[in-house]
Design a protein around this motif. Structure first.
Motif, PDB file in Angstrom:
ATOM      1  N   ILE A  34       7.585   2.430   5.574  1.00 23.31           N
ATOM      2  CA  ILE A  34       7.356   1.359   4.611  1.00 23.31           C
ATOM      3  C   ILE A  34       8.162   0.144   5.062  1.00 23.31           C
ATOM      4  O   ILE A  34       9.399   0.197   5.091  1.00 23.31           O
ATOM      5  N   PRO A  35       7.513  -0.953   5.445  1.00 24.22           N
ATOM      6  CA  PRO A  35       8.273  -2.147   5.831  1.00 24.22           C
ATOM      7  C   PRO A  35       9.137  -2.627   4.670  1.00 24.22           C
ATOM      8  O   PRO A  35       8.746  -2.515   3.498  1.00 24.22           O
ATOM      9  N   ASP A  36      10.318  -3.147   4.989  1.00 25.83           N
ATOM     10  CA  ASP A  36      11.128  -3.732   3.931  1.00 25.83           C
ATOM     11  C   ASP A  36      10.595  -5.112   3.591  1.00 25.83           C
ATOM     12  O   ASP A  36       9.569  -5.556   4.138  1.00 25.83           O
ATOM     13  N   ALA A  37      11.263  -5.808   2.677  1.00 21.94           N
ATOM     14  CA  ALA A  37      10.750  -7.100   2.216  1.00 21.94           C
ATOM     15  C   ALA A  37      10.660  -8.125   3.334  1.00 21.94           C
ATOM     16  O   ALA A  37       9.875  -9.077   3.250  1.00 21.94           O
ATOM     17  N   VAL A  73      10.793  -2.253   9.952  1.00 22.60           N
ATOM     18  CA  VAL A  73      10.556  -0.827   9.729  1.00 22.60           C
ATOM     19  C   VAL A  73      11.527  -0.003  10.568  1.00 22.60           C
ATOM     20  O   VAL A  73      12.034  -0.466  11.587  1.00 22.60           O
ATOM     21  N   ASP A  74      11.769   1.225  10.112  1.00 22.29           N
ATOM     22  CA  ASP A  74      12.595   2.177  10.857  1.00 22.29           C
ATOM     23  C   ASP A  74      11.691   3.273  11.400  1.00 22.29           C
ATOM     24  O   ASP A  74      10.948   3.889  10.645  1.00 22.29           O
ATOM     25  N   ARG A  84      11.985   4.636   2.561  1.00 24.03           N
ATOM     26  CA  ARG A  84      11.690   4.150   3.920  1.00 24.03           C
ATOM     27  C   ARG A  84      10.355   4.658   4.446  1.00 24.03           C
ATOM     28  O   ARG A  84       9.810   4.095   5.392  1.00 24.03           O
ATOM     29  N   PHE A  85       9.835   5.739   3.827  1.00 26.93           N
ATOM     30  CA  PHE A  85       8.595   6.336   4.312  1.00 26.93           C
ATOM     31  C   PHE A  85       7.702   6.720   3.136  1.00 26.93           C
ATOM     32  O   PHE A  85       8.200   7.072   2.059  1.00 26.93           O
ATOM     33  N   HIS A 119       0.830  -1.207   0.000  1.00 30.78           N
ATOM     34  CA  HIS A 119       0.000   0.000   0.000  1.00 30.78           C
ATOM     35  C   HIS A 119       0.869   1.263   0.000  1.00 30.78           C
ATOM     36  O   HIS A 119       0.645   2.184  -0.798  1.00 30.78           O
ATOM     37  N   ARG A 120       1.864   1.293   0.847  1.00 32.14           N
ATOM     38  CA  ARG A 120       2.660   2.514   0.997  1.00 32.14           C
ATOM     39  C   ARG A 120       3.645   2.720  -0.145  1.00 32.14           C
ATOM     40  O   ARG A 120       3.927   3.861  -0.520  1.00 32.14           O
ATOM     41  N   LEU A 121       4.151   1.636  -0.717  1.00 34.45           N
ATOM     42  CA  LEU A 121       4.980   1.785  -1.913  1.00 34.45           C
ATOM     43  C   LEU A 121       4.152   2.332  -3.071  1.00 34.45           C
ATOM     44  O   LEU A 121       4.614   3.182  -3.842  1.00 34.45           O
TER      45      LEU A 121
END
Length: 211
Positions: free
Chosen positions: A131-134, A138-139, A123-124, A78-80
């Motif tokens: 945005i979670p990585d694969a 998350v950071d 990242r956001f 969603h966020r990507l």
């Protein structure tokens, strides 16, 4: 139990505790999804049986490790997509949520990976949500809700909630953007540079600053 409906439940539960620590209750989940409490109770029982959530009757709901992994994957999509629409197609930050809701269930993993690569692995998203990585990581940095920030608090705008598109437009008109350096003057105003900006109604509960 792979379905958009299940993903929406998991995504909503995940999102509830991103910016605060209280777990979501069945009644809150029903309100967030716009569904009857009885329907939510039935689905939560199914999710628990599948090992995606932990829940006791009338108590709060938490994602299991598997539920967390699956929720992070759909939120990553969603966020990507939101970031892609803003950067590549000129969408405004108040226009992307509904589009992403549709596209997140239809893009292949291969295309999503190409989008992530093209965007430089952001990242956001445009609203400041991580945005979670694969792998689902998350950071985040320490944060404070604007409503809880004391006058004189200085920090960066980390996130503006995307729940209300009209509020996003009002915030943009006021010059409040993710990444802006601000100082809290009182509950209804921020100092941005040399200017004091009056915030729209509801902003104090929709803006998060670096702690």
């Amino acid at each position: 139990m792979a379905s958009p409906a299940v993903d929406d439940y998991l995504k909503t539960i995940y999102h509830h505790t991103e910016w605060q620590t209280d777990r979501i209750t069945p009644s809150q989940l029903a309100a967030e999804l716009g569904l009857a409490p009885s329907s939510v109770t039935e689905m939560v029982q199914k999710l628990a049986a599948q090992g995606l959530v932990t829940h006791r009757p009338y108590g709060p709901i938490a994602l299991s490790d598997e539920g967390e992994r699956r929720a992070a994957a759909i939120i990553r999509r969603h966020r990507l997509i939101e970031t892609w629409l803003v950067r590549e197609f000129g969408y405004a930050w108040d226009e992307v949520h509904d589009e992403a809701e549709v596209l997140e269930h239809s893009l292949s993993d291969r295309l999503l990976e190409r989008i992530d690569e093209r965007l430089g692995r952001p990242r956001f998203d445009p609203h400041g949500d991580a945005i979670p990585d694969a792998a689902g990581h998350v950071d985040r940095e320490p944060f404070v809700l604007l409503a809880s920030a004391s006058p004189g608090h200085a920090g960066r705008v980390l996130r503006v909630s995307d729940r209300d598109a009209s509020l996003l437009r009002a915030m943009e008109a006021a010059g409040v953007a993710v990444g802006a350096d601000v100082m809290v003057t009182d509950a209804g105003t921020l100092r941005i540079g040399a200017s004091e900006v009056a915030l729209p109604v509801g902003a104090a509960d929709a803006v998060w600053l670096s702690a």
